[in-house]
Motif scaffolding. Structure first.
Motif, PDB file in Angstrom:
ATOM      1  N   THR A  51       0.859  -1.187   0.000  1.00 56.89           N
ATOM      2  CA  THR A  51       0.000   0.000   0.000  1.00 56.89           C
ATOM      3  C   THR A  51       0.892   1.232   0.000  1.00 56.89           C
ATOM      4  N   GLY A  52       0.685   2.113  -0.953  1.00 63.68           N
ATOM      5  CA  GLY A  52       1.546   3.276  -1.097  1.00 63.68           C
ATOM      6  C   GLY A  52       1.331   4.320  -0.019  1.00 63.68           C
ATOM      7  N   ALA A  53       2.322   5.206   0.131  1.00 66.33           N
ATOM      8  CA  ALA A  53       2.219   6.317   1.075  1.00 66.33           C
ATOM      9  C   ALA A  53       1.001   7.165   0.734  1.00 66.33           C
ATOM     10  N   GLY A  54       0.281   7.595   1.772  1.00 62.10           N
ATOM     11  CA  GLY A  54      -0.912   8.393   1.567  1.00 62.10           C
ATOM     12  C   GLY A  54      -2.170   7.569   1.383  1.00 62.10           C
ATOM     13  N   GLU A  55      -2.023   6.226   1.293  1.00 62.51           N
ATOM     14  CA  GLU A  55      -3.190   5.347   1.179  1.00 62.51           C
ATOM     15  C   GLU A  55      -3.418   4.640   2.510  1.00 62.51           C
ATOM     16  N   MET A  56      -4.567   3.982   2.626  1.00 63.26           N
ATOM     17  CA  MET A  56      -4.962   3.372   3.890  1.00 63.26           C
ATOM     18  C   MET A  56      -5.049   1.854   3.773  1.00 63.26           C
ATOM     19  N   ILE A  57      -4.711   1.187   4.846  1.00 59.87           N
ATOM     20  CA  ILE A  57      -4.973  -0.250   4.967  1.00 59.87           C
ATOM     21  C   ILE A  57      -6.122  -0.421   5.958  1.00 59.87           C
ATOM     22  N   LEU A  84      -9.506 -17.397  16.361  1.00 60.32           N
ATOM     23  CA  LEU A  84      -9.155 -15.980  16.355  1.00 60.32           C
ATOM     24  C   LEU A  84      -8.543 -15.675  15.002  1.00 60.32           C
ATOM     25  N   GLN A  85      -9.114 -14.690  14.324  1.00 60.56           N
ATOM     26  CA  GLN A  85      -8.718 -14.416  12.951  1.00 60.56           C
ATOM     27  C   GLN A  85      -8.341 -12.946  12.790  1.00 60.56           C
ATOM     28  N   VAL A  86      -7.276 -12.713  12.025  1.00 67.73           N
ATOM     29  CA  VAL A  86      -6.840 -11.354  11.680  1.00 67.73           C
ATOM     30  C   VAL A  86      -6.898 -11.241  10.161  1.00 67.73           C
ATOM     31  N   VAL A  87      -7.532 -10.176   9.673  1.00 69.06           N
ATOM     32  CA  VAL A  87      -7.698  -9.950   8.237  1.00 69.06           C
ATOM     33  C   VAL A  87      -7.179  -8.554   7.908  1.00 69.06           C
ATOM     34  N   VAL A  88      -6.411  -8.407   6.829  1.00 70.50           N
ATOM     35  CA  VAL A  88      -5.978  -7.081   6.381  1.00 70.50           C
ATOM     36  C   VAL A  88      -6.295  -6.896   4.899  1.00 70.50           C
ATOM     37  N   HIS A  89      -6.637  -5.654   4.548  1.00 76.74           N
ATOM     38  CA  HIS A  89      -6.829  -5.276   3.148  1.00 76.74           C
ATOM     39  C   HIS A  89      -5.735  -4.294   2.755  1.00 76.74           C
ATOM     40  N   ASP A  90      -5.069  -4.558   1.636  1.00 79.17           N
ATOM     41  CA  ASP A  90      -4.140  -3.576   1.083  1.00 79.17           C
ATOM     42  C   ASP A  90      -4.713  -3.070  -0.237  1.00 79.17           C
ATOM     43  N   THR A  91      -4.056  -2.093  -0.855  1.00 80.08           N
ATOM     44  CA  THR A  91      -4.608  -1.448  -2.047  1.00 80.08           C
ATOM     45  C   THR A  91      -3.949  -1.897  -3.345  1.00 80.08           C
ATOM     46  N   HIS A  92      -3.066  -2.904  -3.286  1.00 79.51           N
ATOM     47  CA  HIS A  92      -2.335  -3.346  -4.483  1.00 79.51           C
ATOM     48  C   HIS A  92      -3.234  -4.255  -5.324  1.00 79.51           C
ATOM     49  N   PRO A 152     -15.440  -6.426  -4.960  1.00 82.78           N
ATOM     50  CA  PRO A 152     -15.975  -5.066  -5.027  1.00 82.78           C
ATOM     51  C   PRO A 152     -17.048  -4.867  -3.945  1.00 82.78           C
ATOM     52  N   PRO A 153     -17.198  -3.665  -3.411  1.00 82.34           N
ATOM     53  CA  PRO A 153     -16.550  -2.429  -3.874  1.00 82.34           C
ATOM     54  C   PRO A 153     -15.131  -2.238  -3.355  1.00 82.34           C
ATOM     55  N   ALA A 154     -14.616  -3.178  -2.547  1.00 75.96           N
ATOM     56  CA  ALA A 154     -13.230  -3.061  -2.082  1.00 75.96           C
ATOM     57  C   ALA A 154     -12.281  -3.284  -3.255  1.00 75.96           C
ATOM     58  N   THR A 155     -11.081  -2.742  -3.152  1.00 73.39           N
ATOM     59  CA  THR A 155     -10.062  -2.964  -4.170  1.00 73.39           C
ATOM     60  C   THR A 155      -8.832  -3.571  -3.503  1.00 73.39           C
ATOM     61  N   GLY A 156      -7.867  -3.980  -4.309  1.00 69.83           N
ATOM     62  CA  GLY A 156      -6.655  -4.545  -3.745  1.00 69.83           C
ATOM     63  C   GLY A 156      -6.811  -5.998  -3.381  1.00 69.83           C
ATOM     64  N   VAL A 157      -6.113  -6.402  -2.313  1.00 73.40           N
ATOM     65  CA  VAL A 157      -6.057  -7.815  -1.910  1.00 73.40           C
ATOM     66  C   VAL A 157      -6.377  -7.948  -0.429  1.00 73.40           C
ATOM     67  N   CYS A 158      -7.083  -9.008  -0.102  1.00 73.91           N
ATOM     68  CA  CYS A 158      -7.426  -9.344   1.278  1.00 73.91           C
ATOM     69  C   CYS A 158      -6.546 -10.509   1.722  1.00 73.91           C
ATOM     70  N   THR A 159      -5.889 -10.360   2.872  1.00 75.95           N
ATOM     71  CA  THR A 159      -5.020 -11.404   3.426  1.00 75.95           C
ATOM     72  C   THR A 159      -5.514 -11.745   4.821  1.00 75.95           C
ATOM     73  N   TRP A 160      -5.528 -13.025   5.189  1.00 75.97           N
ATOM     74  CA  TRP A 160      -6.033 -13.422   6.495  1.00 75.97           C
ATOM     75  C   TRP A 160      -5.166 -14.494   7.128  1.00 75.97           C
ATOM     76  N   ALA A 161      -5.257 -14.600   8.436  1.00 74.32           N
ATOM     77  CA  ALA A 161      -4.623 -15.688   9.174  1.00 74.32           C
ATOM     78  C   ALA A 161      -5.521 -16.049  10.339  1.00 74.32           C
ATOM     79  N   SER A 162      -5.653 -17.342  10.615  1.00 74.97           N
ATOM     80  CA  SER A 162      -6.506 -17.826  11.696  1.00 74.97           C
ATOM     81  C   SER A 162      -5.702 -18.720  12.628  1.00 74.97           C
TER      82      SER A 162
END
Length: 222
Positions: A127-133, A144-152, A193-203
């Motif tokens: 995820t580039g500078a100025g963008e949000m995760i 217990l699960q952790v999920v992150v979205h990046d914008t790539h 959609p409507p999300a963009t980028g990639v979703c990554t998770w770990a459980s």
């Protein structure tokens, strides 16, 4: 609980996770061939900012919030962060508060905090500078699960898609090893959609079989 120091976010450093596949994304060559299949909860494939369906009719005055005591077995929290070196530390501290308030068992606290930290670092790499995760930590059915979205956004070119997927797998090495050590799994896929980028998770946790529940999507394991 002391926070893990934030690792430097190096945009050039390679990444590695499992990639979730949708049929359309797979046909377009956005993700490499599956190394193993995993399941991602259906909610995580939607917009990272919309974790529930809006009601068709707005009730006014609105209903009261959940007034029950915090549960160690069921909760969902989301956090939106800038792609910056401070993000992993802030995510770690926020997750520490969540786990403490919900009195999550001691054996899961440290690995969960490590997952939060490492997945935030990973998302910032893509995820580039100025963008949000966007990060979600949730507990359900002993998992217990952790999920992150990046914008790539996944590449349409199959050669570039394969190279990028390999970078993600390298970036996710620590996450994959931690999840496997704790009887869990991890993966990644193009966000729906409507999300963009990639979703990554770990459980991590217990009773992983069937944890994804109905409607889960197939994904690629890291």
């Amino acid at each position: 609980m002391s926070a893990t120091s934030a690792a430097a976010v190096d945009p050039a450093s390679p990444a590695t996770p499992p990639a979730l596949r949708t049929p359309a994304a797979h046909r377009a060559g956005q993700l490499g061939p599956a190394v193993g299949r995993s399941a991602l909860p259906a909610y995580a494939l939607g917009s990272p900012y919309t974790l529930q369906v809006a009601p068709r009719i707005t009730q006014c005055p609105p209903p009261p919030p959940d007034l029950g005591e915090p549960s160690a077995s069921h909760f969902v929290y989301g956090l939106t962060l800038p792609s910056a070196t401070a993000a992993p530390l802030i995510a770690h501290e926020a997750a520490d508060v969540v786990l403490d308030v919900h009195e999550v068992e001691d054996g899961l606290v440290e690995p969960a905090l490590e997952l939060v930290h490492e997945l935030t670092v990973h998302a910032c790499r893509f995820t580039g500078a100025g963008e949000m995760i966007h990060l979600v930590i949730r507990r359900f059915d002993g998992i217990l699960q952790v999920v992150v979205h990046d914008t790539h956004t996944p590449h349409l070119n199959s050669r570039l898609a394969g190279q990028c997927a390999e970078r993600r797998r390298v970036s996710l090495t620590a996450v994959r090893e931690l999840a496997e050590r704790c009887g869990g799994e991890c993966g990644f896929a193009a966000a729906h959609p409507p999300a963009t980028g990639v979703c990554t998770w770990a459980s991590i946790g217990h009773d992983l079989a069937g944890a994804a529940g109905p409607g889960a999507a197939e994904g690629e394991a890291a």
